[in-house]
Design a protein around this motif. Structure first.
Motif, mmCIF file in Angstrom:
data_model
loop_
_atom_site.group_PDB
_atom_site.id
_atom_site.type_symbol
_atom_site.label_atom_id
_atom_site.label_comp_id
_atom_site.label_asym_id
_atom_site.label_seq_id
_atom_site.Cartn_x
_atom_site.Cartn_y
_atom_site.Cartn_z
ATOM 1 N N GLY A 98 39.953 54.282 19.119
ATOM 2 C CA GLY A 98 41.107 53.416 19.341
ATOM 3 C C GLY A 98 41.636 53.451 20.756
ATOM 4 O O GLY A 98 42.505 52.649 21.116
ATOM 5 N N THR A 105 34.955 49.256 17.514
ATOM 6 C CA THR A 105 36.083 48.831 18.346
ATOM 7 C C THR A 105 35.577 48.516 19.748
ATOM 8 O O THR A 105 34.843 49.325 20.325
ATOM 9 N N VAL A 109 39.386 47.761 24.656
ATOM 10 C CA VAL A 109 40.653 48.277 24.138
ATOM 11 C C VAL A 109 41.268 49.296 25.093
ATOM 12 O O VAL A 109 42.485 49.533 25.068
ATOM 13 N N SER A 245 42.642 44.986 18.017
ATOM 14 C CA SER A 245 41.941 45.638 19.129
ATOM 15 C C SER A 245 40.950 44.714 19.817
ATOM 16 O O SER A 245 40.518 44.980 20.941
ATOM 17 N N GLN A 246 40.551 43.617 19.157
ATOM 18 C CA GLN A 246 39.594 42.690 19.744
ATOM 19 C C GLN A 246 40.207 41.800 20.825
ATOM 20 O O GLN A 246 39.476 41.116 21.549
ATOM 21 N N ARG A 410 44.648 48.296 11.884
ATOM 22 C CA ARG A 410 43.843 47.719 12.964
ATOM 23 C C ARG A 410 43.635 48.672 14.142
ATOM 24 O O ARG A 410 43.117 48.254 15.178
ATOM 25 N N SER A 412 41.609 51.433 14.610
ATOM 26 C CA SER A 412 40.182 51.658 14.890
ATOM 27 C C SER A 412 39.445 51.757 13.564
ATOM 28 O O SER A 412 39.890 51.219 12.550
#
Length: 485
Positions: A98, A105, A109, A245-246, A410, A412
């Motif tokens: 994350g 992921t 990020v 995260s996208q 959301r 990771s």
């Protein structure tokens, strides 16, 4: 005693000289030297789905011991060092993903704004503290409290001083307030997660609905017990775009916004306790608040991604035992037939202690401060207004009943995904050894029937298992070291 030898030594000789020792040793090594393995009996078969042909079969009847050992999977290092190390490594990968990307992921990020927030408990009475070589609690004038105990302490405590975290006066300390705060810590975190979104929207000059359409807030946190028996929360707060995260957040949603919005969110959190004849507490966070940006290239004012991931993973394997209490529930199997956990305070049979009735609480191997916290949990748990807090069930945790490490959806990957990937990798290796189709091949079925048959080791087996665990741990460290050149 056998032949003048201690029982454990005789059992150790039995284990080593047993004809099935080699197979037992390989099973223990396969589970990393787990301290409390689960014993299973049964069978498993891999069957061709089209023809019904049995391609491979395994039966515990063919094992020398007649059993299969499976790792316990406990996260706490005080219970099982081997399984807790696996949990620590998984948590590290989850947190790191994350922050830096990986495990599904995207690496982008790492450019999202992140801060590392430490939320503390308020004071419920003065305790002995470590103050970087300074006196603990100096007072210009000597004085005593209403119970005749000193109100100050001029001692410069050492890091391992057993007095650290203990109240200056047990009678002055607000144990009821401390236990109720601990029991509501999860609710306080939930209120903070809501308030920080409101505060971020306010700082950005937007309504909360408008803000949520542009920015998603993700969390990952871990609870750490202080020596005074109360917890800290160490949390990562990250800003993403609406896709998680996208997607990056807007340019105006940066580190500065998180740093400005977090303190007022912490101060606004208030959570009232259930009405009680004992009084009413408005619970809040402590005054100590630490907020630091997490940077890809850490400076004197920031933290590195790896350091944060390692810090959170380390505390994910610790429990309340770090504050002087025990790492198991305070229940008694001898009393189960007369009402679950109703006689803990008057029964000494629990966990084979052999204590006389009425001595159980007083004889627990805990600090005096932890004993008072446990007793308060037990007393409050009997009151109808606090039934929903389940304080007796969580007395060994000093009232805390939340999860030690959690994350938002959301943030990771998940621990379940990491474990599934590891299980699939092991299954693939096993099939390759036996010349079987790959796990993903839909033409085969895995059928199994298993029964629980016990847990743990004998005294001799425990000694050998610890020796195996240390060898496995050393081998893993060597394998993890980078090659020279």
């Amino acid at each position: 005693m056998t032949g003048g030898q201690p029982g454990w030594l005789a059992d150790l000789a039995r284990v080593v000289n047993d004809s099935g020792y080699s197979r037992w040793k390989s099973m223990v090594a396969a589970i990393g030297g787990c301290a409390h393995p689960i014993h299973l009996t049964g069978e498993s078969m891999i069957v061709d789905a089209g023809t019904g042909e049995v391609l491979h079969s395994y039966r515990t009847e063919d094992e020398p011991s007649g059993r299969l050992l499976v790792a316990c999977g406990n996260r706490r290092a005080s219970v099982c060092p081997s399984c807790s190390e696996v949990y620590r490594a998984d948590t590290f990968q989850l947190i790191r993903a994350g922050l830096s990307g990986g495990k599904g992921t995207p690496e982008t990020v790492s450019s999202h704004p992140r801060v590392f927030v430490t939320l503390t408990a308020p004071s419920f009475g003065p305790v002995h503290s470590l103050r970087d070589g300074k006196p603990c609690r100096p007072r210009r004038r000597e004085g005593v409290c209403e119970h005749g105990r000193p109100i100050g302490c001029s001692v410069r405590h050492e890091p391992h001083d057993p007095c650290l975290g203990q109240p200056l006066c047990l009678d002055c300390y607000d144990y009821v307030g401390a236990v109720l705060w601990q029991a509501h810590a999860g609710g306080l975190w939930h209120r903070f997660a809501l308030e920080v979104r409101r505060s971020l929207a306010s700082e950005a000059g937007l309504s909360r609905r408008q803000f949520s359409r542009l920015v998603r807030v993700s969390f990952a946190k871990v609870a750490e017990y202080q020596r005074r028996g109360l917890i800290h929360f160490h949390a990562i707060v990250r800003l993403d775009g609406p896709g998680g995260s996208q997607e990056p957040p807007p340019d105006w949603a940066g580190h500065h916004l998180l740093v400005r919005a977090s303190p007022p969110a912490v101060r606004r959190v208030r959570l009232p306790t259930p009405p009680s004849p004992l009084g009413k507490w408005k619970l809040s966070w402590g005054d100590q608040l630490d907020i630091r940006p997490i940077l890809v290239d850490p400076s004197a004012e920031g933290l590195s991604e790896r350091a944060v991931a390692g810090y959170i993973a380390k505390y994910a394997t610790k429990g309340a035992e770090a504050s002087g209490t025990v790492d198991h529930r305070l229940s008694c199997s001898a009393c189960a037939g007369r009402g679950r956990m109703t006689l803990m305070a008057t029964c000494g049979v629990c966990r084979g202690t052999g204590l006389k009735p009425g001595l159980h609480l007083d004889a627990l191997p805990v600090t005096e401060h932890a004993r008072w916290m446990i007793r308060t949990c037990w007393d409050l748990g009997a009151r109808p207004e606090f039934t929903g807090l389940r304080l007796r069930k969580w007395a060994h945790m000093l009232g805390f009943r939340g999860h030690f490490s959690t994350k938002s959806r959301r943030y990771s990957t998940t621990l379940g995904d990491l474990r599934s990937a590891r299980a699939q990798h092991r299954a693939t290796e096993a099939r390759e050894r036996h010349g079987l189709p790959a796990v993903s091949d839909a033409t085969t079925l895995v059928l199994g029937h298993w029964r629980f048959a016990g847990i743990g080791y004998t005294s001799g087996e425990a000694i050998m298992a610890e020796h195996i665990r240390q060898r496995v741990q050393t081998a893993r460290k060597i394998a993890a070291e980078p090659e020279d050149g």
